[in-house]
Write an enzyme that holds these catalytic residues in place. Structure first.
Site, short mmCIF file in Angstrom:
data_model
loop_
_atom_site.label_atom_id
_atom_site.label_comp_id
_atom_site.label_asym_id
_atom_site.label_seq_id
_atom_site.Cartn_x
_atom_site.Cartn_y
_atom_site.Cartn_z
N LYS A 41 -6.91 28.23 -71.89
CA LYS A 41 -6.07 28.01 -73.08
C LYS A 41 -6.72 28.16 -74.43
CE LYS A 41 -2.15 25.65 -70.64
NZ LYS A 41 -1.46 24.34 -70.79
N LYS B 176 -1.39 33.78 -61.61
CA LYS B 176 -0.30 32.62 -61.36
C LYS B 176 0.88 32.79 -61.84
CE LYS B 176 -0.97 28.65 -63.57
NZ LYS B 176 -1.54 27.39 -64.02
N LYS C 166 5.10 29.03 -66.71
CA LYS C 166 6.17 29.05 -67.72
C LYS C 166 6.01 29.96 -68.98
CE LYS C 166 6.37 24.06 -67.00
NZ LYS C 166 5.31 22.74 -67.09
P1 TYM Z 1 2.29 21.46 -65.15
O1 TYM Z 1 3.30 20.83 -66.14
O2 TYM Z 1 1.59 22.55 -65.71
O3 TYM Z 1 2.66 21.46 -63.68
C1 TYM Z 1 3.55 20.94 -62.99
C2 TYM Z 1 3.04 20.90 -61.53
O4 TYM Z 1 3.30 22.42 -61.15
C3 TYM Z 1 2.23 22.81 -60.49
N1 TYM Z 1 2.23 24.51 -60.76
C4 TYM Z 1 2.27 25.24 -59.77
N2 TYM Z 1 2.29 25.25 -58.44
C5 TYM Z 1 2.01 26.37 -57.55
N3 TYM Z 1 2.06 27.45 -58.07
C6 TYM Z 1 2.28 27.85 -59.48
N4 TYM Z 1 2.22 28.85 -60.00
C7 TYM Z 1 2.35 26.74 -60.20
N5 TYM Z 1 2.30 26.25 -61.79
C8 TYM Z 1 2.23 24.98 -61.80
C9 TYM Z 1 1.11 22.25 -61.23
O5 TYM Z 1 0.05 22.14 -60.16
C10 TYM Z 1 1.80 20.81 -61.21
O6 TYM Z 1 1.56 20.16 -59.94
N6 TYM Z 1 -1.48 18.59 -66.08
C11 TYM Z 1 -0.22 18.57 -65.23
C12 TYM Z 1 0.69 17.58 -65.51
C13 TYM Z 1 -0.07 16.07 -65.35
C14 TYM Z 1 -0.13 15.25 -64.10
C15 TYM Z 1 -0.41 14.02 -64.42
C16 TYM Z 1 -0.13 15.65 -62.68
C17 TYM Z 1 -0.26 15.09 -66.25
N7 TYM Z 1 -0.42 13.93 -65.88
C18 TYM Z 1 -0.80 13.24 -63.57
C19 TYM Z 1 -0.37 14.74 -61.68
C20 TYM Z 1 -0.60 13.56 -61.95
C21 TYM Z 1 0.30 19.96 -65.64
O7 TYM Z 1 0.03 20.30 -66.51
O8 TYM Z 1 1.25 20.32 -64.71
#
Ligand code: TYM
Length: 328
Positions: free
Chosen positions: A111, A192, A195
């Protein structure tokens, strides 16, 4: 009972990657675990956000959690910024983490790459995630494959804190789906699904119109062989579609390959489109009912109270361990 915690950023419209990698597995977990599901708005502001859109997406994500089957009677659904302990413990964990280990996070590298200036928050994002998880004595964190490294860091920070100060944090394990943990872009299947992809044909959003979903699947990049086979290396496009299919159908991917032996890509894509449309249509209907409802606010108020009660206790233990503030 054991505790699970997971979070999703309200930084854009949710994709089927978020769904298959994370959200789809949440409803089945809430029966067996003490469950916390969080809308992590403080994580979202590590990159610039429009304030009105952020508000709207925060509410939208709450409605989507419920539409996907989160039951407020069984789980605690809340907004990260409404529970101050997250920001407080995050600061304390930033003072346990080293700059070097934060700079080594691949998400930070991706990023920040090529940018003239990035926020300090982008670097200190993982200690905030660690705080989210550790405040609830979490045993298990269900996430997609891209969060592995952050989870590993969370474990390291917890262990370091425990050794240095007092043994208060549980060391959490990661829970990753067998299929669906890494959904790839429909236009560039070695990347990947995300969003924030500029090419809208690359990503299926949870709230896409049903016709749109069909179009995107039909124009997904495959190969010129025309043979349905699972081969990540040489046929990443069709392999990604097989994974998506298996994940929606909740079947082993081998079964999907067998069932579709000899079929053309066009027919296979048509079947996949119908499967995805069917599941998302039901979710979308529930979503639009919930988004406008007062019930949604009641659920989030209730979630905040429960989360705050639990998190405050752990925060006090952490303060005591570190010698922060007065004895009480
Ligand atoms: P975020 O918001 O980017 O994504 C949310 C969840 O979706 C999963 N994910 C995917 N899984 C499969 N294929 C993909 N292409 C894909 N893109 C996203 C992510 O792995 C995630 O599970 N840092 C985290 C948010 C967070 C969090 C936490 C998660 C903050 N605090 C505590 C667990 C526990 C994030 O940015 O997810």
């Amino acid at each position: 009972t054991q505790t699970i915690f997971s979070g999703i950023q309200p930084s854009g419209s949710l994709t089927i990657g978020n769904y298959l990698g994370a959200m789809k597995q949440f409803p089945e977990l809430q029966d067996d675990y003490d469950s916390y599901f969080c809308i992590v708005d403080y994580h979202a502001i590590t990159v610039p956000q429009d304030r009105l859109k952020l508000r709207e997406r925060t509410r939208s994500l709450a409605a989507l959690y419920l539409a996907c089957g989160i039951d407020p009677e069984k789980s605690t659904l809340f907004i990260q910024s409404e529970v101050p302990a997250h920001a407080e413990l995050s600061w304390m964990l930033q003072c346990v983490a080293s700059i070097g280990e934060l700079e080594r996070m691949t998400q930070f590298k991706d990023k920040s790459e090529g940018k003239e200036s990035v926020t300090a928050g982008l670097l200190t994002y993982p200690p905030l995630m660690a705080a989210d998880i550790l405040l609830y004595g979490t045993d298990l964190v269900p996430v997609g494959d891209d969060q592995k490294q952050h989870l590993e860091l969370t474990r390291n920070l917890a262990e370091r804190f425990n050794n240095r100060y007092n043994n208060i944090f549980n060391i959490p394990d990661i829970r990753i789906q067998e299929v669906g943990a890494r959904v790839m872009s429909l236009q560039n299947p070695t990347k990947k699904m995300s969003k924030s992809d500029d090419n809208h044909k690359a990503t299926i959003f949870m709230l896409d119109e049903l016709k749109q979903i069909e179009k995107k699947i039909k124009s997904a990049v495959t190969d010129s062989e025309g043979i349905i086979e699972y081969d990540e290396e040489n046929k990443p496009g069709i392999t990604n579609l097989l994974n998506i299919y298996a994940s929606f159908a909740e079947k082993p991917v081998e079964d999907i390959v067998t069932e579709n032996q000899g079929k053309g890509y066009g027919d296979f894509k048509q079947d996949l489109a119908e499967l995805v449309q069917g599941e998302l249509e039901a979710i979308q209907n529930r979503y639009y009912d919930l988004y406008e409802s007062d019930e949604l606010d009641d659920i989030l108020d209730h979630g905040r109270e429960k989360a705050d009660r639990v998190a405050s206790k752990m925060l006090n233990k952490a303060k005591k361990a570190m010698g922060i503030g007065r004895v009480h």
